[in-house]
Scaffold this active site. Structure first.
Site, short mmCIF file in Angstrom:
data_model
loop_
_atom_site.label_atom_id
_atom_site.label_comp_id
_atom_site.label_asym_id
_atom_site.label_seq_id
_atom_site.Cartn_x
_atom_site.Cartn_y
_atom_site.Cartn_z
N LYS A 278 0.35 3.57 -2.87
CA LYS A 278 -0.80 4.50 -2.92
C LYS A 278 -0.34 5.95 -2.92
CE LYS A 278 -4.41 1.65 -0.70
NZ LYS A 278 -3.81 0.35 -0.37
N LYS B 162 2.72 6.73 4.92
CA LYS B 162 1.87 5.60 4.54
C LYS B 162 2.50 4.27 4.92
CE LYS B 162 -1.82 4.02 2.65
NZ LYS B 162 -1.72 2.90 3.62
N SER C 276 0.79 -1.23 0.00
CA SER C 276 0.00 0.00 0.00
C SER C 276 0.83 1.28 0.00
CB SER C 276 -0.94 0.02 1.21
OG SER C 276 -1.98 -0.92 1.05
N SER D 242 -6.37 3.57 4.06
CA SER D 242 -5.68 2.74 3.07
C SER D 242 -6.66 2.03 2.15
CB SER D 242 -4.76 1.72 3.75
OG SER D 242 -3.80 1.22 2.85
#
Length: 385
Positions: free
Chosen positions: A59, A223, A56, A116
């Site tokens: 992202k 993140k 993730s 997320s």
């Protein structure tokens, strides 16, 4: 104290603050990259250029492109976007969107940052895609990443869902974090939000997974990521006083280990290094010899205050030397870059700072040329002192 010396080279090298990492700092990340954002000094590098599954953490690229679209008017934070069946079908971490929803861009962005949301990424991707598909947006992600200097990044989707060839390096992730912080200061505060309760529909998924945000260490982004293939990772940033540190790590075995490694990196980076102003703008550093000028020498100055990162263990021992291709040839303009200051502090990479002429030096007239020619002749015949 600063030790100064002159050294003559055939050419003047452009200033560069980034070089090899500094120390043998150990942690349990399988791959990592740590940079002092304020000075550009690389503090740690381990498999930093290896293209790895980013989970993730990728992202962040979708967010970067979404922020660009908002800034140039292709997206509006208040407009509502439809949810496709493709977006709804995503599992893992989601906002639990369905095809009956129309969701504000602002909520989708927060859903990506804080929750997320795989589905939220797909909604943004399909909206911005040149062909309306997530795959088309992923191709655009790869192209934009190359334009931004991320040479080890290739995207197969918008959210890091495991897919062949979906890869990023730790250096690329840190570079991307730097661009998000620098290019979008109006949006960056969202990365520090610890909770986002979207529509009350997913009470089990409302908290930001970034383990540093609640520790009081200055963390304000960015993140987390986790898949079975990638392990646990984090792209993080923390600011203490005037300094900011950015890092990317991957391959931890658990969320607990990710939290421990990330906190260890932040504490190490801020406690083992400090910034020092070693030179003020316009203060003369040295003088350079001038050939055929109306003055035999010219002062060398920096155009800005020079701040460098110094290991705490180095104390005040900083070595520096002035490097230029000399003697300089007149005429010389005031402010013309003519030399550089090479600084070494402890085991850190050397820092190269451009130096400019303090004042103009015009070409000498007939008497100067005659005097110089006479001096050269006397030297050649061994008559000089």
């Amino acid at each position: 104290m600063i030790a100064s010396a002159k050294r003559f080279l055939a050419s003047v090298v452009c200033a560069a603050l980034l070089a090899a990492p500094v120390s043998a700092f150990e942690n349990r990340a399988k791959a990592g990259f740590v940079i002092d954002h304020t000075t550009g000094t690389i503090l740690f590098s381990k498999r930093a250029d290896e293209a790895l599954p980013p989970a993730s953490m990728s992202k962040l690229m979708t967010l970067y492109m979404a922020f660009e679209a908002v800034r140039d008017g292709r997206l509006n934070m208040e407009e509502k976007l439809p949810v496709s069946q493709h977006a709804m079908n995503y599992g893992g971490s989601t906002m639990f969107l369905d095809t009956t929803d129309r969701v504000k861009v602002a909520d989708l962005i927060r859903g990506i940052i804080v929750l997320s949301g795989n589905d939220a990424c797909a909604v943004i991707a399909e909206t911005l895609s040149p062909d309306g598909t997530e795959a088309g947006f992923a191709r655009q992600m790869t192209l934009r990443a190359r334009q931004l200097g991320m040479t080890s990044s290739t995207f197969a989707n918008s959210n890091g869902w495991p897919a062949p060839g979906h890869r990023m390096s730790m250096r690329d992730l840190a570079l991307l974090a730097n661009r998000l912080i620098t290019d979008f200061p109006e949006f960056y505060p969202m990365f520090a939000e610890t909770k986002f309760e979207f529509d009350g529909r997913a009470p089990q998924n409302v908290n930001n997974r970034n383990p540093l945000l609640r520790l009081g260490v200055g963390a304000d982004g960015l993140k987390t990521g986790h898949t079975q293939e990638a392990g646990y990772g984090l792209v993080g940033s923390a600011k203490q006083g005037p300094r900011r540190v950015i890092f990317a790590v991957s391959g931890m075995t658990s969320a607990k280990e990710r939290a421990e490694v990330s906190e260890q990196i932040v504490n190490w980076a801020f406690r083992q290094f400090s910034t020092k102003t070693i030179l003020r703008a316009d203060k003369r550093v040295a003088e350079a010899d001038v050939w055929m000028g109306d003055m035999p020498r010219v002062g060398l100055v920096a155009t800005d205050d020079i701040d460098i990162l110094v290991p705490v263990s180095a104390g005040d021992e900083i070595a520096a030397e002035v490097v230029y291709n000399g003697p300089l040839q007149a005429p010389i303009e005031e402010g013309q870059e003519v030399a550089e200051l090479v600084i070494q502090a402890g085991d850190l990479p050397e820092v190269r700072v451009p130096l400019v002429a303090e004042n103009a030096v015009t070409a000498g007239g007939f008497s100067v040329r005659m005097r110089t020619a006479t001096a050269v002749l006397m030297k050649n015949f061994g008559l000089g002192s």
